[in-house]
Design a protein around this motif. Sequence first.
Motif, PDB file in Angstrom:
ATOM      1  N   ILE A  93       0.846  -1.214   0.000  1.00 18.56           N
ATOM      2  CA  ILE A  93       0.000   0.000   0.000  1.00 18.56           C
ATOM      3  C   ILE A  93       0.873   1.252   0.000  1.00 18.56           C
ATOM      4  O   ILE A  93       0.623   2.203  -0.751  1.00 18.56           O
ATOM      5  N   LEU A  94       1.919   1.230   0.846  1.00 25.91           N
ATOM      6  CA  LEU A  94       2.796   2.405   0.943  1.00 25.91           C
ATOM      7  C   LEU A  94       3.453   2.703  -0.404  1.00 25.91           C
ATOM      8  O   LEU A  94       3.425   3.839  -0.887  1.00 25.91           O
ATOM      9  N   PHE A  95       4.027   1.662  -1.023  1.00 21.91           N
ATOM     10  CA  PHE A  95       4.738   1.877  -2.283  1.00 21.91           C
ATOM     11  C   PHE A  95       3.777   2.353  -3.376  1.00 21.91           C
ATOM     12  O   PHE A  95       4.084   3.292  -4.119  1.00 21.91           O
ATOM     13  N   SER A  96       2.604   1.725  -3.446  1.00 23.13           N
ATOM     14  CA  SER A  96       1.672   2.140  -4.506  1.00 23.13           C
ATOM     15  C   SER A  96       1.086   3.530  -4.234  1.00 23.13           C
ATOM     16  O   SER A  96       0.644   4.206  -5.164  1.00 23.13           O
ATOM     17  N   SER A  97       1.112   3.964  -2.952  1.00 23.14           N
ATOM     18  CA  SER A  97       0.588   5.312  -2.663  1.00 23.14           C
ATOM     19  C   SER A  97       1.496   6.395  -3.244  1.00 23.14           C
ATOM     20  O   SER A  97       1.065   7.530  -3.425  1.00 23.14           O
ATOM     21  N   PHE A  98       2.761   6.061  -3.536  1.00 19.90           N
ATOM     22  CA  PHE A  98       3.647   7.040  -4.182  1.00 19.90           C
ATOM     23  C   PHE A  98       3.189   7.339  -5.613  1.00 19.90           C
ATOM     24  O   PHE A  98       3.620   8.302  -6.227  1.00 19.90           O
ATOM     25  N   PHE A  99       2.332   6.459  -6.154  1.00 16.48           N
ATOM     26  CA  PHE A  99       1.862   6.631  -7.535  1.00 16.48           C
ATOM     27  C   PHE A  99       0.406   7.125  -7.596  1.00 16.48           C
ATOM     28  O   PHE A  99      -0.219   7.012  -8.630  1.00 16.48           O
ATOM     29  N   ILE A 100      -0.108   7.618  -6.480  1.00 14.27           N
ATOM     30  CA  ILE A 100      -1.547   7.956  -6.428  1.00 14.27           C
ATOM     31  C   ILE A 100      -1.951   8.969  -7.510  1.00 14.27           C
ATOM     32  O   ILE A 100      -3.060   8.936  -8.022  1.00 14.27           O
ATOM     33  N   GLN A 101      -1.024   9.877  -7.892  1.00 15.00           N
ATOM     34  CA  GLN A 101      -1.407  10.921  -8.855  1.00 15.00           C
ATOM     35  C   GLN A 101      -0.865  10.660 -10.260  1.00 15.00           C
ATOM     36  O   GLN A 101      -0.978  11.527 -11.126  1.00 15.00           O
ATOM     37  N   THR A 102      -0.268   9.492 -10.477  1.00 10.39           N
ATOM     38  CA  THR A 102       0.420   9.234 -11.747  1.00 10.39           C
ATOM     39  C   THR A 102      -0.479   9.471 -12.968  1.00 10.39           C
ATOM     40  O   THR A 102      -0.054  10.090 -13.934  1.00 10.39           O
ATOM     41  N   SER A 103      -1.718   8.970 -12.920  1.00  7.70           N
ATOM     42  CA  SER A 103      -2.591   9.121 -14.096  1.00  7.70           C
ATOM     43  C   SER A 103      -3.683  10.167 -13.837  1.00  7.70           C
ATOM     44  O   SER A 103      -4.796  10.028 -14.312  1.00  7.70           O
ATOM     45  N   TRP A 104      -3.341  11.213 -13.086  1.00  8.21           N
ATOM     46  CA  TRP A 104      -4.296  12.287 -12.749  1.00  8.21           C
ATOM     47  C   TRP A 104      -4.944  12.821 -14.032  1.00  8.21           C
ATOM     48  O   TRP A 104      -4.254  13.265 -14.951  1.00  8.21           O
ATOM     49  N   SER A 105      -6.261  12.754 -14.097  1.00  4.48           N
ATOM     50  CA  SER A 105      -6.951  13.234 -15.305  1.00  4.48           C
ATOM     51  C   SER A 105      -8.141  14.091 -14.899  1.00  4.48           C
ATOM     52  O   SER A 105      -8.601  14.020 -13.751  1.00  4.48           O
ATOM     53  N   PHE A 106      -8.624  14.899 -15.838  1.00  6.63           N
ATOM     54  CA  PHE A 106      -9.747  15.779 -15.508  1.00  6.63           C
ATOM     55  C   PHE A 106     -11.063  15.015 -15.351  1.00  6.63           C
ATOM     56  O   PHE A 106     -11.976  15.506 -14.717  1.00  6.63           O
ATOM     57  N   SER A 107     -11.142  13.826 -15.940  1.00  4.90           N
ATOM     58  CA  SER A 107     -12.421  13.105 -15.862  1.00  4.90           C
ATOM     59  C   SER A 107     -12.626  12.424 -14.509  1.00  4.90           C
ATOM     60  O   SER A 107     -13.729  12.446 -13.975  1.00  4.90           O
ATOM     61  N   ASN A 108     -11.588  11.817 -13.946  1.00  4.17           N
ATOM     62  CA  ASN A 108     -11.802  11.186 -12.632  1.00  4.17           C
ATOM     63  C   ASN A 108     -10.695  11.505 -11.631  1.00  4.17           C
ATOM     64  O   ASN A 108     -10.520  10.813 -10.647  1.00  4.17           O
ATOM     65  N   LEU A 109      -9.943  12.559 -11.915  1.00  2.00           N
ATOM     66  CA  LEU A 109      -8.866  13.062 -11.042  1.00  2.00           C
ATOM     67  C   LEU A 109      -7.941  11.929 -10.614  1.00  2.00           C
ATOM     68  O   LEU A 109      -7.338  11.298 -11.459  1.00  2.00           O
ATOM     69  N   GLN A 110      -7.867  11.609  -9.303  1.00  2.00           N
ATOM     70  CA  GLN A 110      -6.951  10.530  -8.890  1.00  2.00           C
ATOM     71  C   GLN A 110      -7.637   9.169  -8.876  1.00  2.00           C
ATOM     72  O   GLN A 110      -7.121   8.238  -8.259  1.00  2.00           O
ATOM     73  N   GLY A 111      -8.779   9.066  -9.545  1.00  2.00           N
ATOM     74  CA  GLY A 111      -9.588   7.849  -9.456  1.00  2.00           C
ATOM     75  C   GLY A 111      -8.833   6.565  -9.759  1.00  2.00           C
ATOM     76  O   GLY A 111      -8.915   5.582  -9.006  1.00  2.00           O
ATOM     77  N   MET A 112      -8.053   6.585 -10.862  1.00  2.81           N
ATOM     78  CA  MET A 112      -7.334   5.370 -11.229  1.00  2.81           C
ATOM     79  C   MET A 112      -6.224   5.075 -10.218  1.00  2.81           C
ATOM     80  O   MET A 112      -5.951   3.915  -9.899  1.00  2.81           O
ATOM     81  N   GLY A 113      -5.582   6.122  -9.721  1.00  4.49           N
ATOM     82  CA  GLY A 113      -4.521   5.953  -8.720  1.00  4.49           C
ATOM     83  C   GLY A 113      -5.072   5.368  -7.433  1.00  4.49           C
ATOM     84  O   GLY A 113      -4.459   4.498  -6.797  1.00  4.49           O
ATOM     85  N   PHE A 114      -6.262   5.829  -7.046  1.00  9.36           N
ATOM     86  CA  PHE A 114      -6.905   5.329  -5.832  1.00  9.36           C
ATOM     87  C   PHE A 114      -7.224   3.840  -5.979  1.00  9.36           C
ATOM     88  O   PHE A 114      -6.954   3.038  -5.080  1.00  9.36           O
ATOM     89  N   LEU A 115      -7.778   3.484  -7.137  1.00  6.83           N
ATOM     90  CA  LEU A 115      -8.118   2.079  -7.385  1.00  6.83           C
ATOM     91  C   LEU A 115      -6.857   1.215  -7.404  1.00  6.83           C
ATOM     92  O   LEU A 115      -6.820   0.129  -6.829  1.00  6.83           O
ATOM     93  N   PHE A 116      -5.806   1.705  -8.044  1.00  8.95           N
ATOM     94  CA  PHE A 116      -4.523   1.000  -8.123  1.00  8.95           C
ATOM     95  C   PHE A 116      -3.966   0.782  -6.713  1.00  8.95           C
ATOM     96  O   PHE A 116      -3.510  -0.313  -6.359  1.00  8.95           O
ATOM     97  N   ASN A 117      -4.055   1.824  -5.893  1.00  9.35           N
ATOM     98  CA  ASN A 117      -3.559   1.778  -4.521  1.00  9.35           C
ATOM     99  C   ASN A 117      -4.362   0.768  -3.687  1.00  9.35           C
ATOM    100  O   ASN A 117      -3.806  -0.045  -2.938  1.00  9.35           O
ATOM    101  N   LEU A 118      -5.672   0.833  -3.878  1.00  9.16           N
ATOM    102  CA  LEU A 118      -6.572  -0.047  -3.126  1.00  9.16           C
ATOM    103  C   LEU A 118      -6.372  -1.511  -3.517  1.00  9.16           C
ATOM    104  O   LEU A 118      -6.297  -2.409  -2.663  1.00  9.16           O
ATOM    105  N   MET A 119      -6.238  -1.744  -4.814  1.00  8.72           N
ATOM    106  CA  MET A 119      -6.077  -3.114  -5.326  1.00  8.72           C
ATOM    107  C   MET A 119      -4.751  -3.729  -4.886  1.00  8.72           C
ATOM    108  O   MET A 119      -4.675  -4.920  -4.605  1.00  8.72           O
ATOM    109  N   SER A 120      -3.701  -2.887  -4.805  1.00 11.13           N
ATOM    110  CA  SER A 120      -2.379  -3.428  -4.463  1.00 11.13           C
ATOM    111  C   SER A 120      -2.343  -3.985  -3.042  1.00 11.13           C
ATOM    112  O   SER A 120      -1.564  -4.902  -2.760  1.00 11.13           O
TER     113      SER A 120
END
Lengths: 214, 232
Positions: free
Chosen positions: B11-38
């Motif tokens: 969780i800690l390591f993947s949280s460093f990537f929380i904003q990697t795919s920051w987009s206007f449509s879902n902001l950190q949505g993909m990063g949050f899901l990636f973090n949660l799934m890891s």
Amino acid sequence: MSTILLSVIGAVILLDKYAFGEFGISQPLVTGAIIGALFGDVKMGIFLGAMLQLIFLGGLPIGRDIPPDGQVAGIMCSGAFFLLRITNTSGHALLIALLFALLAAVIGGTLDIFTRHYNNKLFHMFLVRENQLSMYHLLGLVTAFIRGLCIFLPLFALASIIMVPVQFPRMSQDLFAIICMSMGLANAVYLFVKRSTAVYAIIGGLCGLVLIVF
Amino acid sequence: MRLGFDRFLKILFSSFFIQTSWSFSNLQGMGFLFNLMSGAKKNKRSKIMDTHKGFFNTHPYMSSYIIGAVERAYDDEQSSTEEIQKFINIAQTSFASAGDLLFWEILRPALLLIGTILALKFGVIGPLIFIAVYTVFHLYHRIQGIYDGYNMKWDVIYIIRSKRFTTTQHVFELLGAFCSGLLFSVISLELNYLLIIPLSILFILLLLNKVPIVVITFVLILLIITIIWVGI
């Protein structure tokens, strides 16, 4: 150091802005020292980094707001200065590097918006292939890296070929510091000095005077 | 119930990537899901994938608190999807404003100001001190946030009122004000005093009038060109 290598290093450091970690490595104060060390002049690198840091002390990325990119400006100012200094006087290099940095900050902010729009596509691609979450999410690193390259490569290439005529006005290190420190002071006062904290600002000023005198 | 060290590290390591795919449509949505799934258990992953594909945005260092609590909710299986979603909606805005205020508006500028003054006086020690102290603070929130979120579950939201936020905020606000005064005296004795005061007043007025930073940057460019042309 070659322009391409410097651009790649700049783009990698810039990933720290938001794509990976946000450890603070991309702040101008730190990047100035790193780029200064790469060119063998840490002292000048730190000076440039500190000055650019003062200009962009208050550019806060709150919510959806995307201000001009201070991190890009820090890397650009130190990198362009050392490239320009090879064929120009320090005064000319300082002037052009500062103008390049401010221009790069504005371009950086604009490209940030483009990158984030492009990331929308990554999200939609992920919705089609849900089992590829990691790949589409981490492709954001590539878009962020390309953004960095798009800013640094042309401007560093330009900095490495510019030869300013000797008659052209130049900027002294003192004038550069005056402009940056004025902006820094304004940023510091705006951010921290309120009615409740004014006493501490006065104490800080007095302590500074005491330290200088003794 | 315990989180386990290997899940914590993921969780800690993947949280460093929380904003990697920051987009206007879902902001950190993909990063949050990636973090949660890891950090999720294997049997919970498909449910998480189906539930959390939407919008998410918070302060990057504060996401750990929310991730920890959500991981706990999936582990203990006592909360409905609606409850989890409701918590995420409330927590993301609360932690976003607390994190923005603490880190972006106070702690980071104050530390950068200290680092800059030190750098101007003592060289390389300035950036080193900035990086060292800043790392302590953001890593503390990222690491402790995961554990607190996991242990306190929904109650983690009340941590915003704790001393770890309020005291740090207060101390660095005072330190920032102290350093503003320090910067003023450091500048005033070394550089052209007469030019710094009017320029600083001009910039303060622009900032107080909420002039966008882009405009201030262009004012700065024009100012430099004018000063150079006039030949000061």
